[in-house]
Design a protein around this motif. Structure first.
Motif, PDB file in Angstrom:
ATOM      1  N   ILE A  49      58.987 -32.446   1.154  1.00 42.14           N
ATOM      2  CA  ILE A  49      58.065 -33.226   1.966  1.00 42.14           C
ATOM      3  C   ILE A  49      56.737 -32.472   1.968  1.00 42.14           C
ATOM      4  CG2 ILE A  49      57.657 -34.138   4.289  1.00 42.14           C
ATOM      5  CD1 ILE A  49      60.926 -33.822   4.445  1.00 42.14           C
ATOM      6  N   ALA A  50      55.693 -33.121   1.437  1.00 38.49           N
ATOM      7  CA  ALA A  50      54.440 -32.408   1.158  1.00 38.49           C
ATOM      8  C   ALA A  50      53.906 -31.656   2.375  1.00 38.49           C
ATOM      9  CB  ALA A  50      53.397 -33.397   0.650  1.00 38.49           C
ATOM     10  N   SER A  51      53.940 -32.300   3.539  1.00 33.90           N
ATOM     11  CA  SER A  51      53.357 -31.679   4.727  1.00 33.90           C
ATOM     12  C   SER A  51      54.346 -30.772   5.464  1.00 33.90           C
ATOM     13  CB  SER A  51      52.878 -32.780   5.677  1.00 33.90           C
ATOM     14  OG  SER A  51      53.936 -33.685   5.900  1.00 33.90           O
ATOM     15  N   MET A  52      55.565 -30.646   4.909  1.00 36.39           N
ATOM     16  CA  MET A  52      56.581 -29.811   5.555  1.00 36.39           C
ATOM     17  C   MET A  52      57.245 -28.911   4.505  1.00 36.39           C
ATOM     18  SD  MET A  52      58.210 -32.768   7.994  1.00 36.39           S
ATOM     19  CE  MET A  52      59.362 -31.688   8.814  1.00 36.39           C
ATOM     20  N   PRO A  53      56.494 -27.945   3.977  1.00 39.40           N
ATOM     21  CA  PRO A  53      57.027 -27.115   2.899  1.00 39.40           C
ATOM     22  C   PRO A  53      58.382 -26.509   3.262  1.00 39.40           C
ATOM     23  CG  PRO A  53      54.721 -26.577   3.334  1.00 39.40           C
ATOM     24  CD  PRO A  53      55.137 -27.547   4.397  1.00 39.40           C
ATOM     25  N   GLY A  54      59.300 -26.546   2.290  1.00 35.12           N
ATOM     26  CA  GLY A  54      60.631 -25.983   2.529  1.00 35.12           C
ATOM     27  C   GLY A  54      61.582 -26.970   3.172  1.00 35.12           C
ATOM     28  N   ASN A  55      61.105 -28.200   3.430  1.00 35.30           N
ATOM     29  CA  ASN A  55      61.964 -29.255   3.983  1.00 35.30           C
ATOM     30  C   ASN A  55      61.985 -30.418   2.992  1.00 35.30           C
ATOM     31  OD1 ASN A  55      62.677 -28.704   7.116  1.00 35.30           O
ATOM     32  ND2 ASN A  55      60.777 -27.703   6.509  1.00 35.30           N
ATOM     33  N   TYR A  56      63.133 -31.056   2.883  1.00 37.61           N
ATOM     34  CA  TYR A  56      63.353 -31.997   1.798  1.00 37.61           C
ATOM     35  C   TYR A  56      63.986 -33.281   2.295  1.00 37.61           C
ATOM     36  CZ  TYR A  56      62.888 -27.600  -0.704  1.00 37.61           C
ATOM     37  OH  TYR A  56      62.410 -26.404  -1.162  1.00 37.61           O
TER      38      TYR A  56
END
Ligand code: PBG
Length: 333
Positions: A49-56
């Motif tokens: 998720i572009a605005s939540m690095p490390g979250n998918y």
């Protein structure tokens, strides 16, 4: 006249790392954290998720990998959000036994048994084509709004369906009046009297949910959520919301977002005394990541300071996208 010297010296207790540790009032543990996860139908999906690095956005198979690696870091509790294949005005797909969250719950339960604790977010906004947290009706000609009472039975059905699929706890987040009482009665009637409810009791209409709505693909298609989520200016109203949820049978109450609402967390903790959860939401997470990527803040230090402040304010349960990083850092990594 000699300068008077202090007899009381708070600095005495700060003079060495060991002493500081001895007098420390708040200590974070990985078991304080709940990691929110986004699951969508398919296989092999791992969309960052572009605005939540490390979250998918994950599919049920890659979800197992993610939970496995989080578990290795000491995270044992997870909150599932679903991104369905299709949406409709009533969010019906949320209720289907082969819905995405139901499928994911069964897969995780099968793979990990009771080694992990599974919470399910209960709301229709990811499933409705208009993106609002319930079904709509017209309150005035041409003015649609969430129909509170028509939404309740759908929420109950969603919770029961998640319970049957293996959820350990349900967490209604739609700010629907009477939702806790309705869900409690529905769960009890379906044989789930022992299942706890964590209510998003004081959930504010917040700008900090921006990245989540991209992650869950759930932004409202028109208008905003101001007729059901709370006005950020209000504090007494949060006490009223929490009191209602407690009276309706909530086992854990949540304040959301966390960081701009630490005063609310403290008031709730002092007044009600039951377990309090706080949701360190997507926008709070994104700000830290963005500043850290620019080299403007020390990510590790700031993240642990934020999480400590949320716990110190009174939240023993912290829903956070920082969970894996924080657990790694707490272990000295
Ligand atoms: C609604 C829901 C939202 C979040 C959790 N549950 C979004 C909203 O109310 O618009 C936000 C979480 C976050 O921002 O991290 N089902």
């Amino acid at each position: 006249m000699p300068t008077p010297l202090p007899a009381v010296r708070p600095r005495r207790l700060r003079s060495s790392p060991l002493l500081r540790q001895l007098v420390r009032e708040t200590e974070l543990r990985p078991s304080d954290f709940v990691l929110p996860l986004f699951v969508r139908p398919g296989t092999g999906i791992r969309n960052e998720i572009a605005s939540m690095p490390g979250n998918y956005q994950l599919s049920p198979d890659t979800l197992l990998d993610e939970i496995g690696s989080a578990k290795d870091l000491g995270i044992r509790s997870f909150m599932l959000f679903g991104i369905p294949a299709r949406k409709d005005p009533e969010g019906r797909v949320a209720l289907e036994s082969d819905g995405i969250v139901q499928t994911a719950l069964r897969a995780v339960r099968k793979a990990f048994g009771h080694e992990v604790y599974l919470l399910a977010d209960e709301c229709l906004c990811e499933y409705t084509d208009h993106g609002h947290c319930g079904v709509l009706h017209e309150v005035r000609p041409g003015v649609p709004d969430v129909d509170n009472d028509a939404t309740l039975p759908l929420l109950v059905e969603q919770c029961v369906s998640h319970a049957r699929s293996g959820a350990d706890m349900v967490a209604p987040s739609g700010m629907t009046d009477g939702m806790v009482a309705a869900i409690r009665a529905g769960l009890d009637a379906a044989g789930f009297a022992a299942m706890p409810i964590m209510s998003y009791s004081a959930k504010y209409a917040s700008g900090f949910y921006g990245p989540f709505r991209d992650a869950a693909e759930s932004p409202p298609q028109f208008g905003d959520r101001n007729t059901y989520q709370m006005d950020p200016a209000n504090s007494d109203e949060a006490m009223r919301e929490v009191a209602l949820d407690v009276a309706e049978g909530a086992d854990i109450v949540m304040v959301k977002p966390a960081l701009s609402y630490l005063d609310i967390i403290r008031r709730v903790k002092d007044r009600f005394g039951l377990p309090v959860a706080a949701y360190n939401v997507s926008g709070e997470f994104a700000m830290v990541k963005a500043a850290a990527r620019n080299g403007w803040i020390d990510e590790r230090r700031v993240t642990l300071e934020i999480l400590t402040s949320i716990k110190r304010a009174g939240a023993g349960i912290i829903l956070t996208y920082h969970a894996k990083d924080a657990a790694r850092w707490l272990a000295g990594g």
